[in-house]
Motif scaffolding. Structure first.
Motif, short mmCIF file in Angstrom:
data_model
loop_
_atom_site.label_atom_id
_atom_site.label_comp_id
_atom_site.label_asym_id
_atom_site.label_seq_id
_atom_site.Cartn_x
_atom_site.Cartn_y
_atom_site.Cartn_z
N VAL A 24 -3.78 24.10 -11.22
CA VAL A 24 -2.33 24.18 -11.45
C VAL A 24 -1.56 22.91 -11.11
N CYS A 25 -2.19 21.97 -10.40
CA CYS A 25 -1.43 20.75 -10.11
C CYS A 25 -2.33 19.64 -9.62
N SER A 26 -1.75 18.46 -9.58
CA SER A 26 -2.42 17.27 -9.06
C SER A 26 -1.38 16.46 -8.32
N SER A 27 -1.61 15.20 -8.15
CA SER A 27 -0.64 14.36 -7.45
C SER A 27 0.63 14.19 -8.26
N THR A 28 1.72 13.97 -7.55
CA THR A 28 3.04 13.78 -8.16
C THR A 28 3.63 12.49 -7.62
N SER A 29 4.40 11.81 -8.46
CA SER A 29 5.15 10.64 -8.01
C SER A 29 6.62 10.85 -8.33
N ILE A 30 7.45 10.46 -7.39
CA ILE A 30 8.89 10.49 -7.59
C ILE A 30 9.37 9.05 -7.50
N LEU A 31 10.02 8.57 -8.55
CA LEU A 31 10.59 7.23 -8.57
C LEU A 31 12.10 7.33 -8.42
N MET A 91 0.83 -1.18 0.00
CA MET A 91 0.00 0.00 0.00
C MET A 91 0.88 1.25 0.00
N LEU A 92 0.60 2.15 -0.92
CA LEU A 92 1.35 3.39 -0.97
C LEU A 92 0.98 4.32 0.18
N GLN A 93 1.99 4.86 0.79
CA GLN A 93 1.79 5.85 1.84
C GLN A 93 2.22 7.21 1.31
N PRO A 94 1.35 8.21 1.36
CA PRO A 94 1.74 9.55 0.88
C PRO A 94 2.95 10.07 1.64
N ASN A 95 3.80 10.78 0.93
CA ASN A 95 4.94 11.48 1.52
C ASN A 95 5.93 10.57 2.24
N SER A 96 6.12 9.38 1.70
CA SER A 96 7.16 8.50 2.23
C SER A 96 7.60 7.54 1.14
N TRP A 97 8.85 7.11 1.23
CA TRP A 97 9.40 6.18 0.24
C TRP A 97 8.87 4.78 0.51
N THR A 98 8.44 4.11 -0.58
CA THR A 98 7.95 2.74 -0.52
C THR A 98 8.58 1.96 -1.66
N ARG A 99 9.07 0.75 -1.39
CA ARG A 99 9.61 -0.11 -2.44
C ARG A 99 8.48 -0.54 -3.36
N VAL A 100 8.69 -0.45 -4.67
CA VAL A 100 7.70 -0.90 -5.64
C VAL A 100 7.81 -2.42 -5.74
N PRO A 101 6.74 -3.14 -5.39
CA PRO A 101 6.80 -4.61 -5.41
C PRO A 101 7.13 -5.15 -6.79
N GLY A 102 7.94 -6.20 -6.83
CA GLY A 102 8.30 -6.85 -8.08
C GLY A 102 9.38 -6.15 -8.87
N THR A 103 10.01 -5.13 -8.29
CA THR A 103 11.07 -4.41 -9.00
C THR A 103 12.40 -4.63 -8.30
N PHE A 104 13.47 -4.28 -8.98
CA PHE A 104 14.80 -4.35 -8.41
C PHE A 104 15.20 -2.94 -7.98
N GLU A 105 15.07 -2.66 -6.70
CA GLU A 105 15.50 -1.40 -6.12
C GLU A 105 14.82 -0.17 -6.73
N VAL A 106 13.51 -0.21 -6.91
CA VAL A 106 12.75 0.96 -7.33
C VAL A 106 11.87 1.38 -6.16
N ASP A 107 12.04 2.62 -5.74
CA ASP A 107 11.22 3.18 -4.67
C ASP A 107 10.34 4.29 -5.24
N ILE A 108 9.18 4.50 -4.63
CA ILE A 108 8.27 5.54 -5.06
C ILE A 108 7.92 6.43 -3.87
N TYR A 109 7.86 7.72 -4.13
CA TYR A 109 7.47 8.72 -3.13
C TYR A 109 6.27 9.45 -3.71
N PRO A 110 5.04 9.07 -3.33
CA PRO A 110 3.86 9.74 -3.87
C PRO A 110 3.50 10.99 -3.06
#
Length: 103
Positions: free
Chosen positions: A28-35, A1-20
């Motif tokens: 002027v804006c919507s949600s952003t994701s940082i991988l 489960m993605l938690q806003p404003n914190s790094w989470t490992r993307v399941p099934g990937t090799f060292e990919v983290d997401i920060y939603p």
């Protein structure tokens, strides 16, 4: 489960983290994701809200202090304000645009 404003490992990937960064969409804006991988970061749809830009910049700069990474900004829909004001992010990044992108 993605938690806003914190790094989470993307399941099934090799060292990919997401920060939603989850927010209510506005004109002027919507949600952003940082991988983040060991070699690069991707910012998806940064938006044009000053507080969100500062939040993104703070997160990116924290990661870059740990080591140099390539940073890419992906715009999946119209982000004229971001393109016009990309220097506000103060990442000192070259702006690469697709050949078919009209600004």
């Amino acid at each position: 489960m993605l938690q806003p404003n914190s790094w989470t490992r993307v399941p099934g990937t090799f060292e990919v983290d997401i920060y939603p960064i989850i927010r209510k969409p506005s004109i002027v804006c919507s949600s952003t994701s940082i991988l983040k991988t060991p070699r690069q970061m991707i910012i998806i749809d940064p938006g044009g809200d000053v507080s969100q830009i500062e939040h993104i910049r703070r997160i990116v700069m924290q990661v870059l202090r740990e080591g140099a990474l390539s940073v890419y900004i992906f715009l999946t829909h119209c982000h004229r304000a971001v393109i016009d004001d990309i220097t506000y992010y103060n990442f000192e990044l070259p702006l690469l645009k697709a050949d078919n992108m009209h600004v």
